[in-house]
Design a protein around this motif. Structure first.
Motif, mmCIF file in Angstrom:
data_model
loop_
_atom_site.group_PDB
_atom_site.id
_atom_site.type_symbol
_atom_site.label_atom_id
_atom_site.label_comp_id
_atom_site.label_asym_id
_atom_site.label_seq_id
_atom_site.Cartn_x
_atom_site.Cartn_y
_atom_site.Cartn_z
ATOM 1 N N ASN A 191 -35.291 39.892 31.555
ATOM 2 C CA ASN A 191 -36.095 38.662 31.592
ATOM 3 C C ASN A 191 -37.482 38.944 31.044
ATOM 4 O O ASN A 191 -38.058 40.012 31.293
ATOM 5 C CB ASN A 191 -36.145 38.079 33.011
ATOM 6 C CG ASN A 191 -37.090 38.836 33.934
ATOM 7 O OD1 ASN A 191 -38.254 38.455 34.120
ATOM 8 N ND2 ASN A 191 -36.590 39.924 34.534
ATOM 9 N N ALA B 201 -40.118 39.393 36.127
ATOM 10 C CA ALA B 201 -39.578 39.719 37.450
ATOM 11 C C ALA B 201 -38.938 41.092 37.384
ATOM 12 O O ALA B 201 -37.894 41.262 36.753
ATOM 13 C CB ALA B 201 -38.568 38.661 37.895
ATOM 14 N N THR C 287 -34.404 41.369 40.367
ATOM 15 C CA THR C 287 -33.601 40.153 40.424
ATOM 16 C C THR C 287 -32.395 40.398 41.327
ATOM 17 O O THR C 287 -32.110 41.530 41.707
ATOM 18 C CB THR C 287 -33.124 39.738 39.017
ATOM 19 O OG1 THR C 287 -32.274 40.769 38.484
ATOM 20 C CG2 THR C 287 -34.290 39.509 38.073
ATOM 21 N N TYR D 66 -28.556 42.905 44.806
ATOM 22 C CA TYR D 66 -29.766 43.231 44.043
ATOM 23 C C TYR D 66 -29.432 44.167 42.886
ATOM 24 O O TYR D 66 -28.639 45.102 43.026
ATOM 25 C CB TYR D 66 -30.819 43.873 44.943
ATOM 26 C CG TYR D 66 -31.437 42.897 45.918
ATOM 27 C CD1 TYR D 66 -32.567 42.168 45.558
ATOM 28 C CD2 TYR D 66 -30.886 42.691 47.178
ATOM 29 C CE1 TYR D 66 -33.131 41.255 46.445
ATOM 30 C CE2 TYR D 66 -31.439 41.788 48.068
ATOM 31 C CZ TYR D 66 -32.567 41.080 47.693
ATOM 32 O OH TYR D 66 -33.123 40.175 48.569
ATOM 33 N N LEU E 278 -28.238 33.890 38.867
ATOM 34 C CA LEU E 278 -29.282 34.908 38.928
ATOM 35 C C LEU E 278 -30.528 34.314 39.563
ATOM 36 O O LEU E 278 -30.928 33.195 39.243
ATOM 37 C CB LEU E 278 -29.613 35.414 37.525
ATOM 38 C CG LEU E 278 -30.727 36.461 37.430
ATOM 39 C CD1 LEU E 278 -30.177 37.836 37.781
ATOM 40 C CD2 LEU E 278 -31.353 36.460 36.034
ATOM 41 N N CYS E 279 -31.180 35.074 40.467
ATOM 42 C CA CYS E 279 -32.439 34.650 41.076
ATOM 43 C C CYS E 279 -33.517 35.704 40.832
ATOM 44 O O CYS E 279 -33.238 36.903 40.813
ATOM 45 C CB CYS E 279 -32.269 34.426 42.580
ATOM 46 S SG CYS E 279 -31.245 33.002 42.994
ATOM 47 N N LEU E 280 -34.744 35.250 40.637
ATOM 48 C CA LEU E 280 -35.898 36.128 40.462
ATOM 49 C C LEU E 280 -36.487 36.400 41.834
ATOM 50 O O LEU E 280 -36.930 35.475 42.517
ATOM 51 C CB LEU E 280 -36.941 35.468 39.551
ATOM 52 C CG LEU E 280 -36.429 34.914 38.221
ATOM 53 C CD1 LEU E 280 -37.568 34.251 37.457
ATOM 54 C CD2 LEU E 280 -35.784 36.018 37.380
#
Length: 328
Positions: free
Chosen positions: A251, A261, A264, A274, A309-311
């Motif tokens: 990213n 980030a 992630t 993670y 996907l999450c930051l």
């Protein structure tokens, strides 16, 4: 490594045979020329790394290329070791170290100055002036946070002293951990009870944690794919692909106010998986705070062709937000 503005980037990491020493020995590499310490030209950046379950410290520092090319440089590995603590009076040969006399040699200023920032509230509690160093105690409303500035320094009679961060693990009145900034003073700078002292805070950053707005990754194959998403008003490019059975996710943003980030995670039902952070690969832009925001995570043994996907956390860099506060 040659960087912008003719700088040399010194990068190193330190691992421990005894993890219990991780937070007390403060290892670092000091550059010297002719026995004198060479000043950095930029920030010293440090980053926590975990490799195979063991903690490491990674560091990056910038130095002037021309100065180092002049030769006669030495690189010294220095660290501290926590020793014994003895109450009362010590008698060592002709020297007498007395606890009461030592306390009288320092001056403590109770300040209780509030600071408002994008990160929340902090309170400057105490300024402690000693013959060889100054300490600033800061309470933060957000636990495990410090002053949200990349550079924390003191102006002592107009002379700039850079601070080193440490934690005081006693709970503060705010219910969060207290942070202590230590400012070592050169031998030719005399500290007195009335010397003018100002706190200089430069380059404010706003940390955003657990940004729970999933980014859809679809049609995952060995072919690289890109998607552009809006994160707090910043265009963020996410690149993802499979390699040797693992999912690689990068990213970054063309707007350097977005920090990127470093960590992630992906969602599998209610579970968070993670990614493994590739700090220790020492890419050119690893922790160049001002000029880079690209990070990569690896998800080992990923199965499937799509995921969310999450930051986990990132910063908004407010380059021009500086603050100067008179302490005495």
């Amino acid at each position: 490594m040659k960087g912008r503005k003719e700088q040399v980037l010194l990068k190193y990491s330190v691992s421990y045979t005894n993890d219990s020493n991780f937070n007390i020995v403060g290892p670092q590499i000091v550059v010297k020329k002719g026995g004198k310490k060479v000043d950095r030209t930029g920030y010293k950046m440090t980053e926590y790394i975990e490799i195979e379950g063991h903690p490491e410290w990674g560091a990056q520092e910038g130095y002037n290329l021309g100065e180092l090319l002049q030769g006669s440089n030495s690189f010294e590995f220095v660290y501290g070791v926590k020793g014994s603590y003895i109450e009362g009076e010590w008698n060592i040969g002709i020297f007498t170290l007395n606890k009461e006399k030592a306390l009288q040699a320092s001056v403590t200023r109770e300040m209780n100055i509030p600071i408002r920032s994008a990160q929340g509230g902090s309170i400057l509690r105490k300024l402690i002036i000693r013959p060889t160093a100054m300490k600033l105690e800061v309470d933060n409303k957000n636990g495990f946070s410090g002053l949200p500035y990349k550079s924390v320094s003191l102006l002592v009679n107009g002379r700039k002293l850079e601070g080193e961060e440490t934690w005081d693990y006693a709970n503060s009145p705010l219910g969060a951990y207290r942070k202590v900034y230590t400012f070592s003073t050169p031998l030719d700078l005399r500290l007195t009870v009335d010397v003018p002292v100002e706190l200089l805070l430069e380059h404010e950053f706003e940390e955003i944690r657990d940004y729970n707005k999933p980014i859809k990754l679809t049609h995952i194959t060995e072919q690289k794919k890109e998607t552009i998403v809006n994160v707090e008003g910043y265009p963020v490019k996410v690149t993802y692909y499979m390699k040797d059975g693992d999912l690689y996710v990068e990213n970054e943003s063309e707007n350097l106010e977005y920090s990127g980030a470093s960590q992630t995670y992906i969602k599998q039902g209610n579970e968070r998986i993670y990614g493994k952070v590739l700090f220790y690969q020492w890419e050119k832009n690893w922790v160049d705070w001002r000029n880079s925001n690209k990070f990569m995570n690896i998800y080992r043994g990923f199965k499937g062709t799509e995921t969310e996907l999450c930051l986990f956390s990132f910063d908004i860099r407010h380059w021009d937000r500086n603050l100067k506060i008179k302490l005495q």
